[in-house]
Design an enzyme around this catalytic site. Structure first.
Site, PDB file in Angstrom:
ATOM      1  N   HIS A 311      29.145  41.815 -13.143  1.00 49.63           N
ATOM      2  CA  HIS A 311      29.619  40.429 -13.205  1.00 49.63           C
ATOM      3  C   HIS A 311      29.192  39.663 -11.937  1.00 49.63           C
ATOM      4  O   HIS A 311      29.885  38.762 -11.467  1.00 49.63           O
ATOM      5  CB  HIS A 311      31.150  40.428 -13.343  1.00 49.63           C
ATOM      6  N   ARG A 314      31.706  39.833  -9.034  1.00 50.71           N
ATOM      7  CA  ARG A 314      32.861  38.922  -9.101  1.00 50.71           C
ATOM      8  C   ARG A 314      34.110  39.552  -9.693  1.00 50.71           C
ATOM      9  O   ARG A 314      35.146  38.924  -9.731  1.00 50.71           O
ATOM     10  CB  ARG A 314      32.486  37.695  -9.947  1.00 50.71           C
ATOM     11  N   GLY A 344      22.527  40.172  -9.120  1.00 54.62           N
ATOM     12  CA  GLY A 344      21.748  40.224  -7.888  1.00 54.62           C
ATOM     13  C   GLY A 344      20.308  39.773  -7.988  1.00 54.62           C
ATOM     14  O   GLY A 344      19.586  39.808  -6.987  1.00 54.62           O
TER      15      GLY A 344
HETATM   16  C1  LIG Z   1      30.222  31.068 -11.443  1.00 54.37           C
HETATM   17  C2  LIG Z   1      30.090  32.207 -12.390  1.00 54.37           C
HETATM   18  C3  LIG Z   1      30.834  32.198 -13.560  1.00 54.37           C
HETATM   19  C4  LIG Z   1      30.709  33.261 -14.456  1.00 54.37           C
HETATM   20  N1  LIG Z   1      31.388  33.206 -15.640  1.00 54.37           N
HETATM   21  C5  LIG Z   1      31.202  34.170 -16.559  1.00 54.37           C
HETATM   22  C6  LIG Z   1      31.794  34.060 -17.840  1.00 54.37           C
HETATM   23  O1  LIG Z   1      32.490  33.097 -18.151  1.00 54.37           O
HETATM   24  N2  LIG Z   1      31.574  35.068 -18.728  1.00 54.37           N
HETATM   25  C7  LIG Z   1      30.794  36.161 -18.415  1.00 54.37           C
HETATM   26  O2  LIG Z   1      30.615  37.041 -19.242  1.00 54.37           O
HETATM   27  N3  LIG Z   1      30.203  36.260 -17.220  1.00 54.37           N
HETATM   28  C8  LIG Z   1      30.385  35.297 -16.284  1.00 54.37           C
HETATM   29  N4  LIG Z   1      29.758  35.385 -15.081  1.00 54.37           N
HETATM   30  C9  LIG Z   1      28.903  36.547 -14.790  1.00 54.37           C
HETATM   31  C10 LIG Z   1      27.463  36.274 -15.218  1.00 54.37           C
HETATM   32  O3  LIG Z   1      27.336  36.237 -16.603  1.00 54.37           O
HETATM   33  C11 LIG Z   1      26.514  37.336 -14.673  1.00 54.37           C
HETATM   34  O4  LIG Z   1      26.994  38.605 -15.031  1.00 54.37           O
HETATM   35  C12 LIG Z   1      26.345  37.266 -13.158  1.00 54.37           C
HETATM   36  O5  LIG Z   1      26.259  35.945 -12.732  1.00 54.37           O
HETATM   37  C13 LIG Z   1      25.090  38.010 -12.749  1.00 54.37           C
HETATM   38  O6  LIG Z   1      24.936  37.987 -11.391  1.00 54.37           O
HETATM   39  P1  LIG Z   1      24.005  36.948 -10.609  1.00 54.37           P
HETATM   40  O7  LIG Z   1      24.813  35.706 -10.476  1.00 54.37           O
HETATM   41  O8  LIG Z   1      23.777  37.628  -9.305  1.00 54.37           O
HETATM   42  O9  LIG Z   1      22.761  36.735 -11.425  1.00 54.37           O
HETATM   43  C14 LIG Z   1      29.871  34.345 -14.156  1.00 54.37           C
HETATM   44  C15 LIG Z   1      29.123  34.333 -12.981  1.00 54.37           C
HETATM   45  C16 LIG Z   1      29.223  33.287 -12.097  1.00 54.37           C
HETATM   46  C17 LIG Z   1      28.380  33.291 -10.862  1.00 54.37           C
END
Ligand SMILES: Cc1cc2nc3c(=O)[nH]c(=O)nc-3n(C[C@H](O)[C@H](O)[C@H](O)COP(=O)(O)O)c2cc1C
Length: 423
Positions: A311, A314, A344
């Site tokens: 995620h 996060r 990443g």
């Molecule tokens: C601001 C933000 C909000 C996100 N919201 C969701 C979400 O609502 N549902 C979900 O499955 N993943 C969510 N993610 C995770 C992303 O789908 C993804 O797994 C992640 O951003 C990958 O890492 P990266 O930002 O380093 O590319 C979120 C990520 C960020 C940065």
């Protein structure tokens, strides 16, 4: 002199190597001059967005161990030159679910991404369509499924957070299906609300609510107030996750915690997959897989792909970085389903590393968010173009004429890395 010989490209046109986009506009030229890489876009996004909003997009959870480790894990993997290969006709194009991709990347679902820019989710979806990659709409988006569906020629995917109220979730899935969305991602790694202390410290909440901290923060970012928040307030009202029934995330008092509890997935189980499968006719994937046995089960359940993800650092802090477990999962199920990864990716070379280790494609969340925050649709397009240019460059050095040529010999995992231990 390390530049490629001019002669090769002069004799042989290589349209594939360039972005394939329409001629650059003034806006895109300016962006290209000012922002050379994703980190440049990130810095500018930080300057433009209120601190509370920027940190919501940028940061991780708890001690941010996984957030840092996601980058470190990519850095530990080295690439090998492959020399004296004619790469003048190389192309980063790929294919997924029988349709072409301008590069093996999908825009990841990111909740409330519309806070980056007025109608930011729509701008990001349009950029993805123009570029030629799928866009994933998150359940907690500010923009509705039906609005995103209006992007002509868009390959839209829908990400589902299964609610306690299953019927309400099925209604959402049916809306995405009826609106012509191509694929469904069920996110399975958000069993509970993650711990992100900075949101509380910053007074940041979703739906966006005013308190003295955030008011002071917004006052220091008048550009965002004028160009993002006020246009929403004049049109659709205070930005909020539009798919959530009012009274869950829709109720101003419930905030991020309320949204998280409404999206709670701690009762989600394998039993839910079959019912979703009945409703969803197209490709379906689960996102947040770390274990080979879970990937095996996904194959048994007839899923079309697994997405290895933490995620973006996060959720579970200390969670393993997907790139590190990729070889293990590919060995288990790679010949039976599509294995995708995220978390990443900030450089095109990261994409190449993932492909070399067996990923079919990567997802990227923050790259598109930074780009959109800087320049809306053009900014998002610029972020994608940066990644593609970098991927193309890395492909040339490693002798890959197509993404299929990336393989175990493209990377060096080294004795020091966890990846190298069992090799
Ligand atoms: C601001 C933000 C909000 C996100 N919201 C969701 C979400 O609502 N549902 C979900 O499955 N993943 C969510 N993610 C995770 C992303 O789908 C993804 O797994 C992640 O951003 C990958 O890492 P990266 O930002 O380093 O590319 C979120 C990520 C960020 C940065």
């Amino acid at each position: 002199m390390s530049a490629p010989a001019a002669g090769a490209s002069a004799t042989q046109p290589r349209p594939e190597v360039r972005t394939g986009l329409a001629a650059p506009t003034l806006a895109s030229r300016r962006l290209a001059e000012r922002f050379q890489d994703i980190e440049d876009l990130r810095r500018e996004a930080k300057r433009r967005l209120p601190k509370g909003v920027f940190e919501f997009f940028d940061r991780g959870s708890e001690d941010e161990i996984s957030l840092a480790e996601n980058r470190a894990a990519f850095r530990r993997i080295k690439l090998r030159n492959k020399v004296l290969v004619d790469v003048s006709n190389r192309s980063p194009r790929s294919e997924l679910f029988g349709k072409p991709l301008a590069m093996p990347l999908v825009v990841a679902p990111t909740g409330i991404a519309g806070l980056t820019w007025y109608m930011g989710e729509l701008e990001l979806a349009r950029a993805a369509q123009r570029f030629g990659v799928p866009f994933t709409l998150a359940t907690p988006s500010i923009t509705s499924i039906e609005t995103i569906a209006q992007v002509e020629g868009g390959r839209n995917w829908f990400q589902l957070y299964m609610w306690r109220d299953r019927e309400a979730s099925y209604q959402l899935v049916k809306r995405a299906r009826d609106a012509g969305f191509e694929a469904l991602i069920l996110t399975v790694d958000t069993q509970v609300s993650p711990i992100r202390e900075y949101n509380r410290r910053n007074g940041f909440n979703s739906p966006f609510t005013f308190n003295w901290k955030i008011a002071a923060d917004v006052a220091m970012h008048p550009g965002w107030l004028l160009n993002v928040l006020l246009p929403y307030m004049r049109t659709t009202g205070m930005p909020r996750p539009i798919h959530y029934p009012k009274g869950s995330a829709g109720r101003a008092t419930s905030g991020l915690a309320g949204m998280a509890s409404a999206m709670r997935g701690d009762d989600l189980s394998w039993d839910d997959i079959a019912r979703l499968r009945e409703i969803w006719p197209g490709p379906m994937m689960i996102k947040g897989v770390h274990l080979p046995e879970d990937a095996e089960r996904a194959v048994k359940e007839g899923l079309d792909g697994v997405i290895l993800s933490n995620h973006g650092g996060r959720n579970l802090d200390g969670a393993v970085s997907p790139i590190e477990i990729l070889p293990e999962i590919v060995a288990a199920v790679g010949n039976r389903t599509n294995v995708l990864i995220d978390s990443g990716v900030r450089r095109g070379s990261d994409i190449l590393k993932a492909l070399a280790l067996g990923a079919k494609a990567v997802l990227s969340g923050r790259c598109g968010l930074y780009g959109t925050a800087v320049g809306g649709q053009e900014g998002a397009l610029h972020a994608l173009s940066i990644l593609r240019k970098e991927l193309d460059t890395s492909m040339a050095y490693t002798g890959c004429r197509s993404v299929d040529e990336a393989g175990p010999r493209t990377v060096w995992l080294g004795p020091e890395t966890t990846l190298g231990r069992d090799r």
